[in-house]
Design a protein around this motif. Sequence first.
Motif, mmCIF file in Angstrom:
data_model
loop_
_atom_site.group_PDB
_atom_site.id
_atom_site.type_symbol
_atom_site.label_atom_id
_atom_site.label_comp_id
_atom_site.label_asym_id
_atom_site.label_seq_id
_atom_site.Cartn_x
_atom_site.Cartn_y
_atom_site.Cartn_z
ATOM 1 N N GLU A 35 0.845 -0.989 0.162
ATOM 2 C CA GLU A 35 -0.083 0.250 0.064
ATOM 3 C C GLU A 35 0.776 1.205 0.131
ATOM 4 O OE1 GLU A 35 -4.432 1.356 1.813
ATOM 5 O OE2 GLU A 35 -2.832 0.776 3.373
ATOM 6 N N SER A 39 0.690 3.685 -3.137
ATOM 7 C CA SER A 39 0.067 5.287 -2.805
ATOM 8 C C SER A 39 1.047 6.211 -3.146
ATOM 9 C CB SER A 39 -0.218 5.302 -1.212
ATOM 10 O OG SER A 39 1.057 4.999 -0.433
ATOM 11 N N SER A 44 -3.204 8.052 -3.071
ATOM 12 C CA SER A 44 -4.510 7.780 -1.932
ATOM 13 C C SER A 44 -4.180 6.336 -1.374
ATOM 14 C CB SER A 44 -5.765 7.828 -2.888
ATOM 15 O OG SER A 44 -5.831 6.676 -3.576
ATOM 16 N N GLY A 46 -5.624 2.521 -0.036
ATOM 17 C CA GLY A 46 -7.047 1.823 -0.079
ATOM 18 C C GLY A 46 -6.672 0.278 -0.905
ATOM 19 N N PRO A 47 -7.869 -0.151 -1.423
ATOM 20 C CA PRO A 47 -7.485 -1.323 -2.290
ATOM 21 C C PRO A 47 -6.624 -1.008 -3.745
ATOM 22 C CG PRO A 47 -9.610 -1.269 -1.291
ATOM 23 C CD PRO A 47 -9.001 0.013 -0.976
#
Length: 166
Positions: A35, A39, A44, A46-47
């Motif tokens: 992640e 990112s 961002s 999240g998944p």
Amino acid sequence: MKIGKAFLAGVMGGVATTVLLAIVRGAGVPVNLEEVMGSMITGSLGPSAFSVGFILHLVLSGLIGLLYAAGFEYGTRRADWLTGVAFSLVHTLLAGLFTIVLPLVHPLMPTQVPPPGPFMAGLGLTGVAVFILIHLVYGAIVGAMYGPIEEQLDDPLEDPLYPRCD
């Protein structure tokens, strides 16, 4: 150099580290390499960041596998799990130093993603231990999967790329 085998060995080492990190996360250590990597690209969390980071992690793992192979072929002239672990010590050092500068290049640090600190020391001694462990496992897998060097030299000092001028 066995390029395909080296890349695959690196990818498999990356898969193993992802599995280890998932186990560590399940045990309560908040480390999510995929992640964090994703990112950097998505901007961002999240998944979607995890998915992008997972793919990026596997590609980088394959490319690092090529560096290990070059070291096996042109440096040690051998490859096995123990040689891979030895190479992982340098890999660990370089990656640990990169974690120091990561906040300078990551758009979400330190506001949304906590900086890991050198060698993931931001997570305490457990973070450092996990950081070292995943690199040792990666090196062992790459060395074991790459296997023996195909063309062993009779004289270890003789290099076909640099013939002697006696």
